[in-house]
Scaffold this active site. Structure first.
Site, short mmCIF file in Angstrom:
data_model
loop_
_atom_site.label_atom_id
_atom_site.label_comp_id
_atom_site.label_asym_id
_atom_site.label_seq_id
_atom_site.Cartn_x
_atom_site.Cartn_y
_atom_site.Cartn_z
N GLU A 63 -2.12 -9.08 -2.57
CA GLU A 63 -3.59 -9.20 -2.61
C GLU A 63 -4.10 -8.95 -4.03
O GLU A 63 -5.03 -9.62 -4.49
CB GLU A 63 -4.23 -8.21 -1.63
N ALA A 66 0.86 -1.19 0.00
CA ALA A 66 0.00 0.00 0.00
C ALA A 66 0.89 1.23 0.00
O ALA A 66 2.09 1.14 0.26
CB ALA A 66 -0.88 -0.01 1.24
N GLY A 122 -0.77 -5.24 -0.15
CA GLY A 122 -1.76 -5.01 -1.20
C GLY A 122 -1.29 -5.50 -2.56
O GLY A 122 -2.11 -5.85 -3.41
N GLU A 128 1.56 -7.18 6.69
CA GLU A 128 0.84 -6.09 7.36
C GLU A 128 0.97 -6.11 8.88
O GLU A 128 1.00 -5.07 9.52
CB GLU A 128 -0.64 -6.11 6.97
#
Ligand code: NAD
Length: 698
Positions: free
Chosen positions: A105, A63, A102, A125
């Protein structure tokens, strides 16, 4: 199209390339770009399959954490992932570098994944006090099974391409990401492979659904050392939902869990710590463009506790070391301990089986200081006595090659005084490692009054090379860490005379989250060291002296503030110590009182913060966050409390200043009066962080 994501077509294959340096983080622009490109490609009749890849050195590495805490901008990552997953045409992630957070993901939203062999994939994370918030906790267990998913999500550890292939996280290892991605896409088309939507594939969950202990055991194994942390447990709950909750509902729960952590104090502290560490690497007051000197060989003087650990850190990083002692006997002993240490790590699987021999092969033992002559960096780790240090540095001046950096590992002594015995004070500085030096990550780099900028940068750069976290500090008694620790030690000692027992004080400190209380720490380090130094300086400490006079030197004698069963390091309360403390107080006519845990906590932590304020005021540390990094990596300060200065800002400086004033009077201890800087910030309603922000802006 968007500036950071471009869409091209190679015949029937669309290539969506993210190009947002340095790490292709998922900023709003990147999310929007992927979303639009995938949509457009899906609508293009000439396109049969879509490859998602990245330019530069890595796949999407996570992210964009600078967007954290700001109002969310569309599209959400989950929408981007849905677009990939629901595409009627095959979507393939082609991965190089690191696919993290992310980024992974997003790749999990694709129907297929391929990667180059050096790639790393992970959902780290938890290391920022968070959990994956865009389906990672649901899709990863479906891709690799819950056991490995727990390791990767709850433990936060990434895996390499080979392991990813073995567990089905990727379909193939490819030579070239783009060509490999295209070739794989053509294979999918030719074989008419069904599109694999991980959300619909429960096959790898069956075993753990039938026997939940598969999952709970995996969680227990990775949360063993997660004491006090919220994120690993929340992440485990989220992964658990993959076993018992419908996919969409589990996604909703995952999102709730993510937002709760994101808005909580722990993640705030962990994200702060992440930035603090990066900030510490920026050295203030060094001319731009200063280059570190080349270090090809290191000499370490003293093969004791510290010298051995430091030598191991260099050898583990592949840097050759000459380890120098006064005579054969301590040299042999030192080398023997290092060998055993490496072998134990290899036996535990921590390093490859051939690593001990390789690493020991990089270490050359020698007797006599003349053996420093080839070294570009010399680190002295002999006894902590100024006379001995001066003697060593006088000789180093004679033998070291011109331009070699001369470092002392002293814990407290004045680097300027040591530098002054050489004809090259510009090359002298402190490199203060922490025990055990092969494990602890902190290295305080002590800048002397005459230290040259390139010598300083050499120490900073080599510390990073051996996987340490360097923090540049100024010269004072004990530098940053030990100076603050001394403020705490003064209070812990006083507690024994006022009415507390070692176990009560230590319990409060460990409950707060530090790995050890002051008394257990004293037992570990050896009480005789302080005793000898007090005797040298003509200082008395009735209780500590009495313990040493009774032969209680700590763990090494099996007895100190605690007693230890043979072979165990677990401290056990000892009624003999209680009696000794109570008797000493009676003899000195001191009336003991009940002391609350709140008072213990405040008097353990606030005096350290007070000393931190003085350290900042004197310019010994450049920023409050540098002090926090010292405590996080040198003393095991709990990461979820960010460091003492961050913690102080959370508690409120006014409260801390008021409590210190109160204790200064109540315990008749002027050293507890709030420091001028703390007082000023408190009266202005400011924080330590505001100080750093103002300095940055200036
Ligand atoms: P130690 O007693 O375990 O080792 C010191 C070694 O230096 C001994 O093996 C001794 O033989 C050798 N030595 C002494 N004079 C020498 C000389 N002239 N030439 C070559 N070798 C010589 O001590 P230690 O705990 O490793 O501490 C070393 C230094 O590191 C001290 O300055 C100490 O303050 C500092 N330090 C210690 C710790 C810790 O926790 N032990 C932590 C940080 C820094």
């Amino acid at each position: 199209m968007s500036e950071v994501v471009k869409l091209e077509r190679h015949d029937e294959i669309a290539i969506v390339t993210v190009d947002s340096p340095p790490v292709n983080a998922l900023s709003a622009a990147v999310r929007r770009g992927i979303h639009e490109c995938v949509k457009k490609a899906a609508a293009d009749p000439a396109v049969k399959a879509i490859v998602l890849t990245c330019a530069g050195r890595t796949f999407i590495a996570g992210a964009d954490i600078t967007e954290f805490g700001k109002p969310p901008q569309p599209p959400a990552l989950s929408e981007v992932i849905s677009e990939l997953e629901n595409s009627p045409k095959p979507t393939i992630a082609a991965i190089h570098g690191t696919a993290l957070g992310g980024g992974l993901e997003t790749a999990l939203g694709c129907h297929f994944r391929v990667a180059v062999k050096e790639a790393k994939l992970g959902l780290p994370e938890v290391k920022l006090g968070l959990l994956p918030g865009a389906g990672g906790t649901q899709r990863l267990p479906r891709a690799v099974g819950p056991e490995l998913a727990v390791k990767m999500i709850v433990g936060g550890d990434p895996i390499g391409a080979a392991e990813a292939l073995k567990h089905g996280l990727i379909e193939e290892i490819v030579e070239d990401r783009v060509q490999g991605g295209i070739a794989f896409a053509r294979k999918v088309l030719a074989e008419k492979r069904p599109l694999r939507k991980l959300r619909d594939d429960d096959s790898k969950l069956k075993a753990a659904r039938a026997d939940r202990s598969i999952f709970t055991n995996a969680v227990a194994a990775v949360t063993k050392r997660a004491r006090g942390l919220e994120a690993p447990f929340a992440a485990a709950d989220a992964v658990g939902h993959s076993l018992d909750t419908p996919f969409d509902e589990a996604l909703k729960k995952e999102r709730e869990g993510f937002l709760k952590l994101m808005n909580g104090d722990q993640s705030k502290a962990q994200r702060y710590a992440f930035f603090a560490e990066r900030e510490a690497a920026k050295v203030a007051g060094v001319p731009e463009g200063t280059k570190p000197r080349n270090v090809a060989r290191v000499a370490i003087i003293g093969a004791g506790t510290m010298g051995g650990g430091i030598a191991m850190s260099f050898a583990s990083a592949g840097i050759p070391v000459t380890l120098i002692e006064m005579s054969d006997e301590p040299l042999k002993r030192g080398l023997g301990i290092m060998q055993k240490n490496y072998e134990a790590t290899a036996a535990r699987g921590g390093i490859p089986a051939d690593a001990p021999a390789k690493r020991m092969g990089l270490i050359t033992g020698a007797v006599g200081l003349e053996n420093v002559k080839d070294a570009d960096l010399i680190i002295e780790a002999v006894f902590e006595t100024m006379a001995v240090k001066k003697d060593v540095f006088t000789k180093l001046d004679q033998f070291a090659k011109p331009g070699a950096v001369l470092a002392s590992n002293t814990s407290y002594l004045n680097i300027n005084e040591i530098a002054a015995v050489t004809k090259r004070p510009q090359d002298v500085l402190g490199m203060h490692f922490f025990s055990p030096a092969n494990v602890m990550k902190l290295c305080e780099i002590v800048r002397g009054a005459k230290t040259a900028p390139d010598a300083l940068m050499t120490a900073v750069s080599i510390a990073k090379k051996i996987a340490k976290v360097p923090v540049v500090v100024g010269v004072c008694d004990g530098f940053v860490g030990n100076r603050m620790l001394a403020a705490r030690s003064k209070q812990s000692e006083k507690f024994l005379f006022e009415g507390a027992l070692p176990q009560q004080v230590d319990a409060v400190v460990t409950k707060f989250g530090l790995p050890m209380g002051p008394f257990a720490m004293g037992d570990l380090a050896g009480l005789d060291i302080g005793w000898r130094s007090r005797k040298d300086r003509g200082i008395k400490s009735e209780i500590a002296d009495a313990l040493c006079e009774a032969g209680r030197f700590g763990q090494k004698t099996g007895k100190g503030y605690y007693k230890y069963e043979s072979g165990s390091r677990a401290p056990l309360s000892d009624p003999d110590v209680e009696k000794l403390i109570v008797d000493t107080c009676a003899r000195l006519g001191l009336k003991r009182r009940e002391i609350s845990d709140d008072e213990i906590l405040e008097r353990m932590i606030y005096p350290m913060i007070n000393e931190g304020a003085r350290i900042l005021d004197e310019g010994i540390a450049a920023r409050p966050s540098d002090i926090d990094v010292v405590w996080l990596y040198g003393y095991g300060w709990p990461i979820y409390r960010g460091g003492p200065m961050h913690y102080a800002d959370q508690v409120g400086l006014k409260h801390i200043a008021d409590r210190l004033s109160y204790y200064a009077k109540a315990t008749n201890d002027p050293s507890l009066e709030p420091a001028p800087l703390l007082k000023r910030l408190a009266s202005e309603g400011k924080t330590f962080a505001s100080l750093a922000a103002a300095k940055k802006a200036a």
